[in-house]
Design a protein around this motif. Structure first.
Motif, PDB file in Angstrom:
ATOM      1  N   CYS A 177      98.131  36.863  49.072  1.00  0.00           N
ATOM      2  CA  CYS A 177      97.208  36.653  47.909  1.00  0.00           C
ATOM      3  C   CYS A 177      97.860  36.347  46.636  1.00  0.00           C
ATOM      4  CB  CYS A 177      95.968  37.407  48.060  1.00  0.00           C
ATOM      5  SG  CYS A 177      94.859  36.868  46.915  1.00  0.00           S
ATOM      6  N   CYS A 192      88.910  40.943  47.851  1.00  0.00           N
ATOM      7  CA  CYS A 192      88.040  40.981  46.831  1.00  0.00           C
ATOM      8  C   CYS A 192      87.391  40.008  46.322  1.00  0.00           C
ATOM      9  CB  CYS A 192      88.668  41.637  45.469  1.00  0.00           C
ATOM     10  SG  CYS A 192      89.865  40.486  44.595  1.00  0.00           S
ATOM     11  N   SER A 228      94.831  46.324  42.483  1.00  0.00           N
ATOM     12  CA  SER A 228      93.240  46.431  42.798  1.00  0.00           C
ATOM     13  C   SER A 228      92.748  46.976  43.976  1.00  0.00           C
ATOM     14  CB  SER A 228      92.745  45.059  42.250  1.00  0.00           C
ATOM     15  OG  SER A 228      91.651  45.029  42.353  1.00  0.00           O
ATOM     16  N   ASN A 229      92.948  46.572  45.134  1.00  0.00           N
ATOM     17  CA  ASN A 229      92.613  46.675  46.232  1.00  0.00           C
ATOM     18  C   ASN A 229      92.814  48.034  46.722  1.00  0.00           C
ATOM     19  OD1 ASN A 229      90.633  44.804  46.569  1.00  0.00           O
ATOM     20  ND2 ASN A 229      91.857  43.542  47.654  1.00  0.00           N
ATOM     21  N   LYS A 259      87.863  37.773  43.870  1.00  0.00           N
ATOM     22  CA  LYS A 259      88.911  36.612  43.541  1.00  0.00           C
ATOM     23  C   LYS A 259      89.513  36.074  44.664  1.00  0.00           C
ATOM     24  CE  LYS A 259      91.159  39.604  41.110  1.00  0.00           C
ATOM     25  NZ  LYS A 259      90.644  40.876  40.890  1.00  0.00           N
ATOM     26  N   GLY A 260      90.103  37.050  45.774  1.00  0.00           N
ATOM     27  CA  GLY A 260      90.882  36.858  46.821  1.00  0.00           C
ATOM     28  C   GLY A 260      90.171  35.775  47.642  1.00  0.00           C
ATOM     29  N   MET A 287      95.819  35.721  43.888  1.00  0.00           N
ATOM     30  CA  MET A 287      94.546  35.412  42.839  1.00  0.00           C
ATOM     31  C   MET A 287      94.493  36.567  42.086  1.00  0.00           C
ATOM     32  SD  MET A 287      92.965  32.696  43.815  1.00  0.00           S
ATOM     33  CE  MET A 287      91.388  32.889  43.065  1.00  0.00           C
ATOM     34  N   CYS A 288      95.327  37.389  41.985  1.00  0.00           N
ATOM     35  CA  CYS A 288      95.737  38.384  41.120  1.00  0.00           C
ATOM     36  C   CYS A 288      96.991  38.851  41.418  1.00  0.00           C
ATOM     37  CB  CYS A 288      94.835  39.509  40.768  1.00  0.00           C
ATOM     38  SG  CYS A 288      94.797  41.096  41.837  1.00  0.00           S
ATOM     39  N   CYS A 297      97.974  41.558  42.869  1.00  0.00           N
ATOM     40  CA  CYS A 297      98.148  42.796  43.600  1.00  0.00           C
ATOM     41  C   CYS A 297      98.941  42.655  44.815  1.00  0.00           C
ATOM     42  CB  CYS A 297      96.725  43.146  43.972  1.00  0.00           C
ATOM     43  SG  CYS A 297      96.479  44.720  44.908  1.00  0.00           S
ATOM     44  N   ARG A 298      98.803  41.407  45.260  1.00  0.00           N
ATOM     45  CA  ARG A 298      99.489  40.701  46.446  1.00  0.00           C
ATOM     46  C   ARG A 298      99.013  41.346  47.724  1.00  0.00           C
ATOM     47  NH1 ARG A 298     104.920  42.591  43.599  1.00  0.00           N
ATOM     48  NH2 ARG A 298     103.742  44.393  43.398  1.00  0.00           N
ATOM     49  N   CYS A 299      97.732  41.317  48.071  1.00  0.00           N
ATOM     50  CA  CYS A 299      97.104  41.635  49.420  1.00  0.00           C
ATOM     51  C   CYS A 299      97.495  40.341  50.675  1.00  0.00           C
ATOM     52  CB  CYS A 299      95.652  41.871  49.347  1.00  0.00           C
ATOM     53  SG  CYS A 299      94.974  42.859  47.939  1.00  0.00           S
TER      54      CYS A 299
HETATM   55  S1  SF4 Z   1      93.243  42.334  44.719  1.00  0.00           S
HETATM   56 FE1  SF4 Z   1      91.797  40.459  45.467  1.00  0.00          FE
HETATM   57  S2  SF4 Z   1      92.977  38.858  44.242  1.00  0.00           S
HETATM   58 FE2  SF4 Z   1      94.171  40.627  43.937  1.00  0.00          FE
HETATM   59  S3  SF4 Z   1      95.680  40.229  45.613  1.00  0.00           S
HETATM   60 FE3  SF4 Z   1      94.255  41.476  46.526  1.00  0.00          FE
HETATM   61  S4  SF4 Z   1      92.639  40.152  47.139  1.00  0.00           S
HETATM   62 FE4  SF4 Z   1      93.870  38.868  46.021  1.00  0.00          FE
END
Ligand code: SF4
Length: 984
Positions: free
Chosen positions: A30, A69, A202-203, A71-72, A32-33, A35-37
């Motif tokens: 990801c 999340c 984040s996550n 965003k993701g 969308m921020c 964090c790179r999930c």
């Molecule tokens: S916290 Fe959300 S937006 Fe950020 S990388 Fe993870 S899933 Fe994507």
């Protein structure tokens, strides 16, 4: 007309628009921020090949374990955003910057234009090309590009984000929060979060806090505002912005005076017992050292092992390394001593003890607004968790000096901090205070405390010197060092012989010596002023400098349009690479359409910003899961193409040919040192080696087969105490993460800072700061942490502007990236100023009413909301919800433009110098005087109600941006995406 109350769905959202078509799932990462999930992108057949059906979290991914999340999961709407740029654009001849009038051009023409221009600059004066990038994650490549070009004028966005957090921690404990370290919530009993709302991490942070709370941990949040993670904190302690350092100093006072400190840890693993010279001489305030040349020269900040301690057991001086920690030696942490040559010395911890002596809870209470009794109690809670709730893990380890430890000592009190501490002009010393606090509790890389993530910890100071040799800026020649690094001494500053800055942003100059991430927030202002020189071409990537990524937004927009006497723009050529029609695009001379994260290859690796876990290094990639839209091209490919055309040495074969076919080829085959590459998994010709090995032509395939992530599990005896863990240090050196395998003693006392202070005081030889900066450096380069009021306060009438104003990042949006996202806009389409009801009522403003917010620099009109979740002296809003009309393809008159607002209009990127303006005329960056971190959260404001007859529209308003040619548009297709309807 449809019956919208019918229980029958309007359409089946999961149905394929092409009957009988199969679906496919592809894993990637990801973006969308930051964090790179790990994510799974579910694809369906569309009119033009596979298209995104939905996105969910990858349960096999070590970072987010399937969690996703808002965003993701909304990445699908980013992919089809109406704001997508689709073709290269050139500003129309005769049109003004900012008007957004463009003509489409081919990539070939764009490359020809750029190659011709950049080749001319490189062949004459390479520093006239500046490359600055925003929230990207490819600094190993962009930094290499700048270095190979031969320009020092390069940085990413860290200088205006959180360099204080990174530098303050790295210069003290060798690592930092987020990707390079974090709280061990699996083992902590008490968790204190300070200056953090929503976060980069984040996550994983949400997952960790959730488990921590379920396991009975206590969570205290210290913040002016109770948002984000703080919503589930057991206790919220409101604090005034910019005063965290005072709280931390008072906590140190309490812990030290009540003897709640880890003596054994301090003596063995920190420079607390090392002796500091007290005499008034050129070595005043530096560590006394063993003059034996075999132990190395003193005072360069990178040679910490030739210092001395006072052994209370024998009553003599001993070497701190290795003899000083031998069995039987008991280094003093306090007292004053005299060396054989008559030099007066004291352990650095004695100086820390002296420093905090006056920092009483009562003193801090008056600054922070927190009751003295609560500060005392908090110190007691910290000490209780660290020492009364301590335990040992049955993990034996051997330290750097060969001493075997049968178990690993846990100190179960963990902290997390981020931008709330960092984004102040006193942030570096505040973060130093936090790092010292964690150190006296013995929590560094201990179970339950702060833990590093590979490739950290680094040396203190890291062995990365920034480019600092003006004579090495030569035509058609790469720099002899990377543009960014960590100075350890005044000799490493990027200055000319007359002391003036080498760089356009003044980073690494006497103005901001330790600006390890550069100072992007000053590039446009300095370039327009020609200070220290004018540049020719500025290339911006993913940086919305004409809007939320800049202080003084209106001023910067005017500067981008400013011309010299000959009618030429002060910055003659502005290139903007972005995937979306941001506010900055309108000011570009050349627009390069970037891809989204679903359309390209990306690397999050050890050369740059990996996603490592506590137990071992992790890197990850993105792979294209859908075709690029229109003519969009990944910025990485643009850089590889330009580097090849310009024949940079690292990108050219010995016979002058092109070395890499493109970015994926570059990632596999580029090696900064033998066996080390951009990716560490599946190396070696047959893919059987990890971390270090020859290039593997099938490396991308291996990542694709393995969910786009590689995790290396290190043995248990290397999981903790890595600053001093022999097995880890040897391993880290062997794998190229460190240049040496020596231990990393924590720098409670910083002789690096003292070396700058001595120069400013004229006590040391060598480089001296300009007269006008001597006092500033002597004041702020204190070797011990201390609290001072944010610099802007000195330049502000505090009676006229009594309130602090700050921003927070909402959980549902990331900076300015998401206002074009059809789903996320439904959560935030405009923002309010959040104000404590007591404060708002006193100003005569009702809940939901329109008001003016004024600073000494500017004013905004906005809507106000009462909130009990903000301390009374602070007002705040969400960051970057407000937009310029028409930007991001928002419809004219959209809420983001008419009701949303930017706090940036109230902030200045410069302050008078001196701060009281006594001598007048000169300005200096509104930043931390040590690191150059932008002082975003220092601004002071006042509020008043808008007049009843005023327009209910936010102020200021921008002229509406026209659509760029080829921009995707087609809002209706967004609204009907899931129905699969064909729309025009
Ligand atoms: S916290 Fe959300 S937006 Fe950020 S990388 Fe993870 S899933 Fe994507």
């Amino acid at each position: 007309m449809r019956n919208i109350l019918s229980s029958e769905p309007l359409h089946d959202p999961t149905a394929s628009p092409t009957p009988g078509a199969t679906t496919e799932i592809k894993c990637t990462t990801c973006y969308m921020c930051a964090c790179r999930c790990g994510i799974r992108v579910h694809l369906r057949e569309g009119d033009n090949g596979p298209e995104v059906r939905y996105i969910d979290g990858n349960p096999n991914h070590p970072l987010n374990k399937g969690v996703i999340c808002a965003k993701g999961s909304s990445g699908i709407m980013k992919q089809i955003s109406p704001a997508r740029l689709t073709q290269p654009l050139l500003r129309k001849p005769g049109s003004e910057r900012g008007a957004g009038e463009f003509e489409p051009i081919s990539w070939e023409r764009a490359f020809d234009l750029l190659t011709e221009r950049l080749a001319r600059i490189r062949a004459t004066d390479p520093k006239k090309f500046a490359l600055f990038t925003g929230r990207d994650q490819m600094q190993a490549l962009t930094g290499l590009f700048a270095r190979q070009f031969g320009t020092p004028n390069y940085a990413a966005h860290g200088g205006f984000c959180s360099v204080n957090m990174a530098a303050g921690m790295i210069y003290t404990v060798g690592g930092s929060f987020w990707e390079f370290g974090g709280p061990d919530l699996d083992r902590a009993k008490l968790f204190v979060m300070i200056g953090t709302a929503e976060d980069h991490h984040s996550n994983p942070m949400k997952i960790a806090i959730s488990k921590f709370k379920r396991d009975g941990g206590r969570f205290i949040s210290i913040n002016p505002v109770r948002t984000g993670y703080s919503a589930i904190a057991d206790e919220w302690i409101p604090i005034r912005p910019g005063t965290d350092g005072a709280l931390l100093m008072a906590l140190l006072h309490e812990l030290i005076t009540t003897d709640q400190i880890d003596h054994a840890f301090l003596k063995r693993f920190t420079n607390a017992p090392q002796l500091v010279v007290l005499d008034d001489c050129e070595r005043e305030g530096l560590f006394a050292f063993d003059p034996d040349p075999a132990r190395g020269a003193p005072g360069d900040g990178r040679n910490p092992h030739n210092k001395l301690v006072w052994d209370t057991a024998s009553g003599t001086v001993k070497n701190a390394y290795p003899e000083g920690i031998a069995d039987g030696c008991d280094p003093a942490l306090e007292g004053h001593y005299t060396l054989a040559d008559g030099t007066r010395v004291a352990p650095s911890f004695q100086l820390l003890r002296d420093r905090v002596a006056t920092c009483t809870p009562e003193w801090a209470s008056a600054i922070t607004g927190i009751a003295a009794s609560r500060i005392r109690q908090l110190a007691h809670e910290l000490g209780h968790a660290a020492f009364q709730q301590a335990f040992e893990l049955p993990i034996a380890w051997t330290d750097a000096w060969g001493k075997q430890h049968p178990s690993t000592q846990a100190r179960p009190v963990a902290f997390h901090a981020m931008r709330g501490l960092a984004a102040h002009s006193n942030g570096f010393q505040t973060v130093r205070a936090l790092a010292v606090l964690m150190s006296v509790l013995g929590t560094i890389d201990a179970p339950g405390g702060f833990r590093h993530k590979a490739p950290y910890p680094r040396h203190i100071v890291p062995n990365y010197r920034a480019f600092n040799a003006p004579e090495m800026i030569q035509p058609n020649t790469p720099l002899n060092a990377a543009p960014l690094g960590f100075p350890a001494h005044p000799d490493e500053l990027a200055i000319n012989t007359d002391g003036s800055p080498i760089r356009i942003d003044h980073a690494f100059s006497w103005e901001h010596p330790l600006s390890a991430h550069g100072m992007m927030h000053n590039v446009i202002t300095n370039a327009v002023k020609g200070d220290p020189y004018r540049i020719d071409t500025l290339l911006l990537f993913m940086a919305n400098m004409a809007w939320n990524s800049t202080m003084n937004t209106l001023g910067v927009r005017e500067m981008l349009n400013r011309k010299d006497g000959s009618g030429e723009y002060m910055i003659p050529f502005l290139v903007v690479c972005d995937a979306f029609q941001s506010e900055t695009v309108a000011f570009a001379d050349l627009v390069l359409p970037d891809t989204t994260y679903l359309e390209r290859h990306d690397v999050m690796g050890m050369l740059d910003r990996p996603i490592s876990e506590f137990e071992g290094p992790v890197d990850s990639v993105r792979v294209p899961v859908v075709k690029p839209l229109g003519q969009c091209k990944p910025f990485q490919e643009v850089l590889i193409e330009l580097a090849s055309r310009l024949k940079f040495p690292a990108f050219t074969t010995p016979d002058g040919g092109r070395k890499f076919t493109g970015y994926p080829d570059f990632v596999v085959n580029f090696q900064p040192q033998p066996g080390i590459g951009f990716l560490m998994g599946w190396r070696g010709k047959d893919g059987t080696e990890h971390l270090r090995g020859e290039p593997n032509p099938k490396q991308w395939e291996m990542y694709e087969k393995n969910d786009c992530v590689f995790q290396y599990h290190m043995p248990e005896n290397t999981h903790f105490m890595r600053n001093w863990n022999r097995a880890y240090l040897d391993f880290a050196k062997e794998k190229g993460w460190r240049q040496k395998d020596d231990p990393i003693q924590l720098a409670l006392y910083s002789d690096t800072l003292q070396s700058f202070r001595l120069a400013a005081q004229g006590k040391s030889g060598g480089r001296q700061p300009p007269e006008e900066l001597r006092e500033r450096i002597a004041t702020y380069f204190d070797p011990l942490p201390f609290w001072y009021a944010p610099l802007e306060e000195t330049a502000t009438d505090l009676a006229a502007y009594p309130l602090n104003a700050i921003t927070q990042r909402p959980m549902a949006m990331y900076h300015s990236w998401d206002s074009q996202n059809a789903w996320l806009r439904q959560i935030h389409s405009h923002n309010y100023l959040h104000v404590n009801p007591v404060t708002a009522r006193a100003a005569g403003i009702e809940d939901g009413g329109w008001c003016w917010v004024e600073s000494q620099w500017g004013q905004v009109r906005c809507m106000l909301r009462y909130s009990e979740a903000v301390e009374p002296g602070t007002v705040w809003t969400w960051n970057a919800i407000g937009k310029a009309d028409g930007a991001w393809q928002l419809a004219p008159g959209a809420d983001e433009a008419r009701k949303g607002f930017l706090l940036n209009h109230l902030i200045s990127e410069e302050l008078p110098f001196p701060l009281d303006g006594a001598k007048g005329g000169r300005t200096i960056s509104n930043s931390d005087p040590i690191t150059g971190q932008a002082g975003w959260y220092d601004v002071r404001v006042r509020i008043r109600p808008a007049a009843p007859d005023e327009e209910h529209v936010s102020f200021p308003q921008m002229a509406s941006m026209p659509s760029a040619p080829g921009v995707l548009g087609r809002v209706s297709s967004v609204l009907t995406y899931f129905a699969g309807r064909k729309t025009s």
